[in-house]
Design a protein around this motif. Structure first.
Motif, mmCIF file in Angstrom:
data_model
loop_
_atom_site.group_PDB
_atom_site.id
_atom_site.type_symbol
_atom_site.label_atom_id
_atom_site.label_comp_id
_atom_site.label_asym_id
_atom_site.label_seq_id
_atom_site.Cartn_x
_atom_site.Cartn_y
_atom_site.Cartn_z
ATOM 1 N N ILE A 1 0.898 -1.182 0.035
ATOM 2 C CA ILE A 1 -0.001 -0.047 0.068
ATOM 3 C C ILE A 1 0.922 1.243 0.010
ATOM 4 C CG2 ILE A 1 -1.883 -1.229 1.019
ATOM 5 C CD1 ILE A 1 -1.088 0.260 3.811
ATOM 6 N N GLN A 2 2.317 0.999 -0.105
ATOM 7 C CA GLN A 2 3.145 2.092 0.168
ATOM 8 C C GLN A 2 2.802 3.202 1.048
ATOM 9 O OE1 GLN A 2 2.752 3.547 -4.165
ATOM 10 N NE2 GLN A 2 4.324 2.167 -5.052
ATOM 11 N N LYS A 3 2.868 2.667 2.300
ATOM 12 C CA LYS A 3 2.535 3.377 3.557
ATOM 13 C C LYS A 3 3.756 3.040 4.574
ATOM 14 C CE LYS A 3 -0.818 4.977 6.664
ATOM 15 N NZ LYS A 3 -0.684 6.287 6.559
ATOM 16 N N SER A 4 4.605 3.703 4.817
ATOM 17 C CA SER A 4 5.493 3.443 6.041
ATOM 18 C C SER A 4 5.043 3.026 7.183
ATOM 19 C CB SER A 4 6.542 4.724 6.036
ATOM 20 O OG SER A 4 7.174 4.311 7.140
ATOM 21 N N TYR A 5 5.229 1.899 7.667
ATOM 22 C CA TYR A 5 4.762 1.507 9.068
ATOM 23 C C TYR A 5 5.440 2.172 10.161
ATOM 24 C CZ TYR A 5 8.868 -1.592 8.973
ATOM 25 O OH TYR A 5 10.264 -2.036 8.957
ATOM 26 N N LEU A 6 6.215 3.195 10.020
ATOM 27 C CA LEU A 6 6.922 3.962 10.636
ATOM 28 C C LEU A 6 6.055 5.337 11.242
ATOM 29 C CD1 LEU A 6 10.647 3.674 10.186
ATOM 30 C CD2 LEU A 6 9.369 2.386 11.899
ATOM 31 N N THR A 7 5.064 5.657 10.348
ATOM 32 C CA THR A 7 4.320 6.835 10.461
ATOM 33 C C THR A 7 3.208 6.541 11.383
ATOM 34 O OG1 THR A 7 2.927 6.152 8.544
ATOM 35 C CG2 THR A 7 4.648 7.365 8.053
ATOM 36 N N ARG A 8 2.662 7.625 11.954
ATOM 37 C CA ARG A 8 1.390 7.763 12.920
ATOM 38 C C ARG A 8 0.775 8.978 12.734
ATOM 39 N NH1 ARG A 8 4.066 3.722 13.165
ATOM 40 N NH2 ARG A 8 4.555 2.179 15.081
ATOM 41 N N ARG A 9 -0.437 8.897 13.060
ATOM 42 C CA ARG A 9 -1.432 10.252 12.976
ATOM 43 C C ARG A 9 -1.112 10.945 14.155
ATOM 44 N NH1 ARG A 9 -6.483 7.038 10.686
ATOM 45 N NH2 ARG A 9 -6.364 7.179 8.391
ATOM 46 N N TYR A 10 -1.120 10.141 15.416
ATOM 47 C CA TYR A 10 -1.360 10.632 16.520
ATOM 48 C C TYR A 10 -0.139 10.589 17.649
ATOM 49 C CZ TYR A 10 -6.367 11.178 14.894
ATOM 50 O OH TYR A 10 -7.136 11.284 14.093
ATOM 51 N N MET A 11 0.073 9.181 17.561
ATOM 52 C CA MET A 11 1.291 8.766 18.661
ATOM 53 C C MET A 11 2.416 9.461 18.512
ATOM 54 S SD MET A 11 2.401 4.767 19.206
ATOM 55 C CE MET A 11 0.632 4.176 19.724
ATOM 56 N N TRP A 12 2.727 10.012 19.765
ATOM 57 C CA TRP A 12 4.010 10.732 19.679
ATOM 58 C C TRP A 12 4.195 12.099 19.051
ATOM 59 C CZ3 TRP A 12 5.991 6.061 16.738
ATOM 60 C CH2 TRP A 12 5.911 4.957 17.548
ATOM 61 N N LYS A 13 2.790 12.505 18.507
ATOM 62 C CA LYS A 13 2.608 13.844 18.128
ATOM 63 C C LYS A 13 1.873 14.779 18.968
ATOM 64 C CE LYS A 13 2.956 11.994 13.110
ATOM 65 N NZ LYS A 13 2.844 11.918 11.882
ATOM 66 N N ILE A 14 0.930 14.198 19.521
ATOM 67 C CA ILE A 14 0.157 15.075 20.451
ATOM 68 C C ILE A 14 -0.019 14.603 21.863
ATOM 69 C CG2 ILE A 14 -1.421 15.671 18.214
ATOM 70 C CD1 ILE A 14 -3.423 13.937 19.506
ATOM 71 N N ASN A 15 -0.670 15.288 22.553
ATOM 72 C CA ASN A 15 -0.902 15.078 23.994
ATOM 73 C C ASN A 15 -2.176 14.206 23.968
ATOM 74 O OD1 ASN A 15 1.458 16.267 25.313
ATOM 75 N ND2 ASN A 15 0.362 18.295 25.264
ATOM 76 N N TYR A 16 -2.502 13.089 24.545
ATOM 77 C CA TYR A 16 -3.269 12.355 24.718
ATOM 78 C C TYR A 16 -3.473 11.429 25.792
ATOM 79 C CZ TYR A 16 -0.156 9.000 22.591
ATOM 80 O OH TYR A 16 1.001 8.254 22.399
#
Length: 329
Positions: free
Chosen positions: A314-329
């Motif tokens: 699917i040509q999507k890196s498995y290292l990318t995230r939408r929220y994890m490590w990027k915002i407070n949750y």
């Protein structure tokens, strides 16, 4: 150099000898893959332990609502690769309640600071990691050692020897499944959701494949269903286009997986995929203990072969995230 089997046994022995009260409880605490990785140990304990009761907890739930029994009679095995905040807090709560805390870790963190004992493991996501040094393997060793010391485990030596063979089995499984995973990824690249089924000793691997590999890493919805529960609702979702990934375990619940396979083959279509533990090397282990090693082999194969194959397709890196490590949750 001390073998990991000896290291874990020494820690268990020390806890049992030094505890003010007999150890009658063990709690396995972690979040996400670290939580799911304890399933092999939990499965072993519930099928073999008499003197020690075992239970798994996701970290934040343990913090918010710890069980009343946790105290000096409790061994708390807490896992976090790099020190997930709620897992570190769970270790503190366990320690405050009097439990003996063993940390499984990759990088030092507040978890390793609060723990009474610590065991460094190797991430299954790295190709060079040794399978017997994964968090799942080490937790399973702890469980087996605990039962050996408290109740006696007739197949203890056989099981400890099996850990010497799991890495070679895993390497052969990678080679055998790599071309199969590419075909699976080609067929399921556009399918959402991807259902994952497993039972008994393989259910934890199915759970991690769903929530960590497919959902977290690739952001594809992926419900996990126990093969035994499949016929109590979830099977109504099946048609000729449904994507289903079925794990077939070795051991006492294999018949449940085989029942699901029969139904999937009859009513499903080309997006149904079967991964059988017998075909990836579990039969190379002694039948007396092979059941308990389903997760040890399934989990790294699913992460490092099937998840990576789908990521590439699917040509999507498995290292990318939408929220994890990027915002407070």
């Amino acid at each position: 150099m001390t073998k990991i089997q000896e290291e874990t046994d020494n820690i268990v022995s020390t806890v049992l000898k030094s505890s003010e009260q007999p150890i009658t409880r063990v709690v396995w605490i972690g979040a996400g893959g670290s939580f799911g990785g304890f399933y092999a140990a939990q499965y072993f304990m519930t099928r073999n332990a008499i003197a020690v009761t075992s239970e798994m907890f996701t970290s934040n739930e343990f913090v918010m609502s710890p069980p009343a029994y946790v105290g000096t009679n409790t061994l708390a095995v807490v896992c976090s690769m790099r020190g997930t905040k709620e897992t570190c807090e769970a270790a503190k709560v366990a320690k405050q309640l009097g439990a003996h805390v063993v940390a499984l870790y990759v990088d030092p963190s507040p978890l390793t600071e609060v723990a009474d004992f610590k065991i460094k493991y190797e991430s299954l996501a790295l190709d060079e990691s040794r399978t017997e040094l994964s968090n799942t393997s080490i937790a399973l060793m702890i469980a087996m050692s605990l039962v050996q010391h408290t109740d006696g485990y007739d197949d203890y030596d056989v099981a400890m020897q099996a850990f010497d063979n799991v890495d070679a089995i895993y390497r052969r499984a990678v080679e055998a499944t790599t071309p199969l995973a590419k075909v699976w990824a080609d067929r399921n690249a556009e399918r959402k959701p991807i259902y994952v089924l497993g039972s008994g000793p393989a259910y934890g691997a199915a759970y991690i494949f769903s929530i960590c590999n497919i959902e977290e890493m690739l952001q594809i919805p992926s419900p996990t269903t126990n093969s035994c529960e499949y016929f109590h609702g979830p099977f109504e979702t099946l048609d000729k286009t449904t994507s289903v990934f079925q794990l077939v375990s070795v051991g006492r619940t294999r018949a449940a997986d085989e029942r699901a396979v029969r139904f999937l083959k009859k009513y499903g279509g080309d997006n149904v995929y079967i991964l059988d533990a017998k075909e990836i090397g579990l039969n190379d282990l002694d039948d007396k203990v092979s059941e308990y090693f389903n997760h040890v082999i399934f989990a790294p194969v699913l992460n490092n072969v099937y998840m990576r194959a789908l990521s590439a397709r699917i040509q999507k890196s498995y290292l990318t995230r939408r929220y994890m490590w990027k915002i407070n949750y």
